[in-house]
Design an enzyme around this catalytic site. Structure first.
Site, PDB file in Angstrom:
ATOM      1  N   ASP A  16       0.969  -0.852  -0.275  1.00 27.40           N
ATOM      2  CA  ASP A  16      -0.031   0.394   0.026  1.00 27.40           C
ATOM      3  C   ASP A  16       0.907   1.093  -0.138  1.00 27.40           C
ATOM      4  O   ASP A  16       1.513   1.312   0.706  1.00 27.40           O
ATOM      5  CB  ASP A  16      -0.851   0.142   0.906  1.00 27.40           C
ATOM      6  CG  ASP A  16      -2.255   0.927   0.770  1.00 27.40           C
ATOM      7  OD1 ASP A  16      -2.454   1.416   0.087  1.00 27.40           O
ATOM      8  OD2 ASP A  16      -2.891   0.987   2.037  1.00 27.40           O
ATOM      9  N   HIS A  33       2.466   3.163  -9.286  1.00 29.94           N
ATOM     10  CA  HIS A  33       2.419   1.968  -8.896  1.00 29.94           C
ATOM     11  C   HIS A  33       4.058   1.231  -9.823  1.00 29.94           C
ATOM     12  O   HIS A  33       4.284  -0.033  -9.575  1.00 29.94           O
ATOM     13  CB  HIS A  33       0.860   1.609  -9.630  1.00 29.94           C
ATOM     14  CG  HIS A  33       0.070   1.206  -9.364  1.00 29.94           C
ATOM     15  ND1 HIS A  33      -0.200   0.990  -8.407  1.00 29.94           N
ATOM     16  CD2 HIS A  33      -1.392   2.594 -10.016  1.00 29.94           C
ATOM     17  CE1 HIS A  33      -1.304   1.425  -7.698  1.00 29.94           C
ATOM     18  NE2 HIS A  33      -1.831   2.802  -8.579  1.00 29.94           N
ATOM     19  N   LEU A 127      11.307 -20.744  -4.611  1.00 32.96           N
ATOM     20  CA  LEU A 127      10.253 -19.637  -3.964  1.00 32.96           C
ATOM     21  C   LEU A 127       8.525 -19.987  -4.599  1.00 32.96           C
ATOM     22  O   LEU A 127       8.582 -19.837  -5.845  1.00 32.96           O
ATOM     23  CB  LEU A 127      10.060 -18.394  -4.241  1.00 32.96           C
ATOM     24  CG  LEU A 127       9.553 -17.344  -3.943  1.00 32.96           C
ATOM     25  CD1 LEU A 127       9.155 -17.653  -2.600  1.00 32.96           C
ATOM     26  CD2 LEU A 127      10.355 -16.473  -4.227  1.00 32.96           C
TER      27      LEU A 127
HETATM   28  C1  FPP Z   1      -2.232  -0.343  -3.651  1.00 32.96           C
HETATM   29  O1  FPP Z   1      -1.604   1.337  -3.606  1.00 32.96           O
HETATM   30  C2  FPP Z   1      -1.244  -0.935  -4.503  1.00 32.96           C
HETATM   31  C3  FPP Z   1      -2.395  -1.194  -5.294  1.00 32.96           C
HETATM   32  C4  FPP Z   1      -3.669  -0.917  -5.405  1.00 32.96           C
HETATM   33  C5  FPP Z   1      -1.088  -1.294  -6.370  1.00 32.96           C
HETATM   34  C6  FPP Z   1      -0.010  -2.251  -6.578  1.00 32.96           C
HETATM   35  C7  FPP Z   1       0.364  -3.167  -8.118  1.00 32.96           C
HETATM   36  C8  FPP Z   1       1.804  -2.793  -8.119  1.00 32.96           C
HETATM   37  C9  FPP Z   1       2.689  -2.776  -6.958  1.00 32.96           C
HETATM   38  C10 FPP Z   1       2.760  -2.856  -9.369  1.00 32.96           C
HETATM   39  C11 FPP Z   1       1.847  -3.711 -10.160  1.00 32.96           C
HETATM   40  C12 FPP Z   1       2.466  -5.101  -9.859  1.00 32.96           C
HETATM   41  C13 FPP Z   1       1.431  -6.033 -10.862  1.00 32.96           C
HETATM   42  C14 FPP Z   1       1.560  -7.477 -10.078  1.00 32.96           C
HETATM   43  C15 FPP Z   1      -0.201  -5.768 -10.593  1.00 32.96           C
HETATM   44  P1  FPP Z   1      -2.541   2.203  -3.773  1.00 32.96           P
HETATM   45  O2  FPP Z   1      -2.889   3.359  -5.039  1.00 32.96           O
HETATM   46  O3  FPP Z   1      -4.113   2.383  -2.895  1.00 32.96           O
HETATM   47  O4  FPP Z   1      -1.767   3.768  -2.608  1.00 32.96           O
HETATM   48  P2  FPP Z   1      -2.597   4.615  -1.860  1.00 32.96           P
HETATM   49  O5  FPP Z   1      -3.718   4.224  -0.789  1.00 32.96           O
HETATM   50  O6  FPP Z   1      -1.347   5.556  -1.244  1.00 32.96           O
HETATM   51  O7  FPP Z   1      -3.263   5.901  -3.051  1.00 32.96           O
END
Ligand code: FPP
Length: 240
Positions: A16, A33, A127
């Site tokens: 997150d 991301h 893994l």
């Molecule tokens: C949460 O941060 C993150 C996500 C919903 C997406 C996670 C994706 C990746 C780490 C990269 C892509 C990798 C793959 C395998 C698809 P948020 O956007 O909720 O952050 P915020 O709470 O600060 O807005």
């Protein structure tokens, strides 16, 4: 200090804070991301080095479809970039990739790349890297209930046969799919202190570690700190 003899077998991570990381830098959310994907690569590598056997990451939840089209498209494009650029390395490192969640509805190119990765890594024995995609803990339990209900309606099972093991077997982590034990440790970054529908059934006895670090800033050192916290707690499973 990390005790190599008491490593968790399965670590699950709620990655997150990508959006806030980008906002702090006046960048679009997708840039967060992208940085998050780079962190994810490092954490996969480091898990392997530490001898962790299962790593599960929450990449896209059943609720994430509510985000803007640009962001949703951006995340799936990153997934394609990730699997295409990493596939050979995953194979070389003997990593087995699995998906938790119903990925039938994700964009076609992402689905195709993912299926290729699942197929080409399926016999690997190192893994196991589980990517939770279109995943929701309640949705997962609902699906298991529905399957069991159908089997009972068809006379294939009796209600008395419903045990915790049976329910567990029908989850995405069950032996038909990702076949993973419950995680001993669940980590969430970015200062949010909740599970947000992640591995609800499987985390019943997990140690939970929360850190204020935003996911793109999460380093192998931070990862080791979280594992040290886990090791410093005594796990009792409700006993004494
Ligand atoms: C949460 O941060 C993150 C996500 C919903 C997406 C996670 C994706 C990746 C780490 C990269 C892509 C990798 C793959 C395998 C698809 P948020 O956007 O909720 O952050 P915020 O709470 O600060 O807005």
């Amino acid at each position: 200090m990390l005790d190599k003899d008491r490593m968790p077998v399965h670590v699950a991570i709620i990655m997150d804070g990508n959006g806030r990381w980008a906002k702090k830098r006046n960048l679009p959310r997708v840039a967060g991301h992208n940085a998050g994907m780079k962190t994810m690569k490092k954490i996969v590598d480091h898990s392997d080095k530490l001898g962790i056997q299962y790593l599960t990451v929450y990449a896209f939840s059943t609720e994430n479809w509510k985000r803007s089209i640009a962001e949703v498209t951006g995340i799936f494009k990153l997934l394609v970039t990730y699997v295409n650029s990493e596939l050979q390395e995953l194979i070389d490192n003997n990593v087995k990739v699995k998906v938790l969640g119903d990925y039938s509805s994700i964009p076609g190119d992402a689905k195709k790349s993912l299926e290729k990765t699942l197929e080409q890594t399926k016999d690997n024995t190192g893994l196991q890297f589980n990517i939770a995609l279109n995943y929701g803990g309640r949705d997962e339990i609902r699906r298991a209930m529905r399957t069991i209900g159908e089997e009972i309606a068809q006379g294939k099972r009796r209600p008395e046969e419903i045990t915790e093991e049976l329910i567990g077997a029908y989850l995405f982590t069950g032996n038909q799919q990702a076949n993973s034990p419950d995680p001993e440790l669940v980590i969430r970054t970015s200062g949010e202190i909740r599970l947000s529908n992640f591995l609800l059934w499987q985390s019943a006895y997990s140690e939970l570690v929360f850190t204020d670090v935003l996911w793109p800033d999460f380093t192998p050192e931070e990862y080791e700190k979280a594992i040290c916290q886990y090791q410093s707690r005594q796990r009792r499973f409700g006993g004494r």
